[in-house]
Design a protein around this motif. Structure first.
Motif, PDB file in Angstrom:
ATOM      1  N   ASP A  57      21.139  58.947  22.898  1.00 58.95           N
ATOM      2  CA  ASP A  57      21.558  57.593  23.267  1.00 58.95           C
ATOM      3  C   ASP A  57      21.653  57.524  24.785  1.00 58.95           C
ATOM      4  O   ASP A  57      22.598  58.031  25.388  1.00 58.95           O
ATOM      5  CB  ASP A  57      22.918  57.250  22.638  1.00 58.95           C
ATOM      6  N   LYS A  63      29.379  52.787  25.026  1.00 57.03           N
ATOM      7  CA  LYS A  63      30.264  52.835  23.862  1.00 57.03           C
ATOM      8  C   LYS A  63      31.651  53.307  24.275  1.00 57.03           C
ATOM      9  O   LYS A  63      32.667  52.797  23.805  1.00 57.03           O
ATOM     10  CB  LYS A  63      29.679  53.756  22.793  1.00 57.03           C
ATOM     11  N   LYS A  66      33.759  50.542  25.944  1.00 55.69           N
ATOM     12  CA  LYS A  66      34.301  49.498  25.072  1.00 55.69           C
ATOM     13  C   LYS A  66      35.752  49.776  24.676  1.00 55.69           C
ATOM     14  O   LYS A  66      36.484  48.855  24.323  1.00 55.69           O
ATOM     15  CB  LYS A  66      33.424  49.367  23.816  1.00 55.69           C
TER      16      LYS A  66
END
Length: 321
Positions: A57, A63, A66
């Motif tokens: 990724d 991520k 967040k």
């Protein structure tokens, strides 16, 4: 292509001027030019959080963010009201870990140990006579000789240390969260804390193994992260069982000292809430400093022990602060 902010906008907005409403003041360290800006226009790089070395990724750090950026102001409120909980510690520690990992200053600093490792590996290979000879156009010297004479220079792709940092960002967050924190309260409206494009100042201690990190979170509050050498760094503890903190109301002299560190450790730009007359002179006096990774080599058996230490250096005069 996304413009990724390596210093979160939610952090920078806490330094907006009440007079300017949705802007803050800024000074560039390179030319001492002052300007007004919003959070969106600074501390950003196109595809800054994209890392091609991460095969699974390439935007994995997004991520992670967040769970950090949307909770920053709530965490700041908890610090201000002395209502610190596990989520507050995680968010602030995660903010620090992200800046260290993805900012240009963080990538520059972390490239130095990697460069030294590659150079030392090449010296070992040369000494064993197993390296590939350089082209004859370079005069027949070995690569070690070429490196010493600066005819050849090694360059580390800064994205590589960023990839290492992103892969270990959760562990780094846990490590910061299990340190001892000083919550530093600034009671002086005419001397607010600054922030910068690298808002993680370093502070030397009496123990050469320990470097404190001072992080301004708003004009009124900062934290000092003091490493705990006794904790098990191989165990990722998100319960933050080793976390300890103390709240300290600072003297004016202490606030000035912290602002001095913030300016000196900034990479390129200093941001501030109020346009006081004294600020431009203060920044000018400290603008030539920045953080460098000082390295050393020590013979160890048949090999070499490589070491690194963060220092605040006056690049204009070559003086270590």
């Amino acid at each position: 292509m996304p413009l990724d902010h390596y210093v979160s906008q939610v952090h920078l907005r806490n330094f907006y001027s009440q007079k300017l409403e949705v802007l803050m003041y800024a000074i560039r360290k390179t030319d001492l030019k002052s300007f007004k800006t919003n959070s969106e226009s600074v501390c950003r790089i196109e595809e800054g959080n994209t890392n091609l070395y991460l095969q699974e990724d390439q935007r994995a750090v997004e991520k992670f963010l967040k769970g950090i950026e949307p909770k920053y102001n709530k965490a700041l409120e908890k610090l201000t009201t002395n209502n610190i909980d596990q989520e507050c510690v995680y968010v602030i520690a995660g903010f620090v870990a992200y800046v260290l990992t993805c900012s240009p200053a963080g990538m520059r600093i972390q490239s130095v140990p990697l460069k030294n490792f590659v150079e030392e590996t090449e010296r070992i290979i040369d000494s064993q006579g197993i390296s590939i000879p350089p082209p004859s156009e370079l005069g027949g010297e070995s690569l070690t000789e070429l490196l010493i004479s600066d005819k050849v220079q090694l360059t580390i792709d800064p994205k590589y240390p960023q990839a290492i940092g992103i892969a270990s960002i959760s562990s780094l967050t846990a490590a910061f969260g299990n340190c001892i924190w000083d919550v530093l309260i600034n009671p002086f409206d005419d001397t607010p804390f600054f922030t910068s494009d690298f808002p993680i100042a370093i502070e030397e201690t009496e123990d050469i193994r320990i470097i404190n990190r001072i992080v301004p979170l708003s004009p009124k509050i900062a934290i000092r992260i003091r490493p705990n050498l006794t904790i098990d760094r191989d165990h990722t503890d998100f319960s933050f069982s080793n976390f300890r903190y103390a709240v300290r109301k600072l003297s004016r002299k202490e606030v000035v000292g912290i602002n001095r560190l913030i300016v000196r450790c900034a990479e390129s730009v200093v941001f501030f809430r109020d346009d006081h007359e004294w600020i431009s002179k203060f920044v000018k006096k400290n603008a030539t400093f920045r953080i460098e990774m000082n390295t050393y080599r020590m013979p160890r058996g048949k090999g070499t022990l490589l070491g690194s230490m963060l220092k605040v250096v006056d690049n204009k005069r070559g003086i270590i602060s």
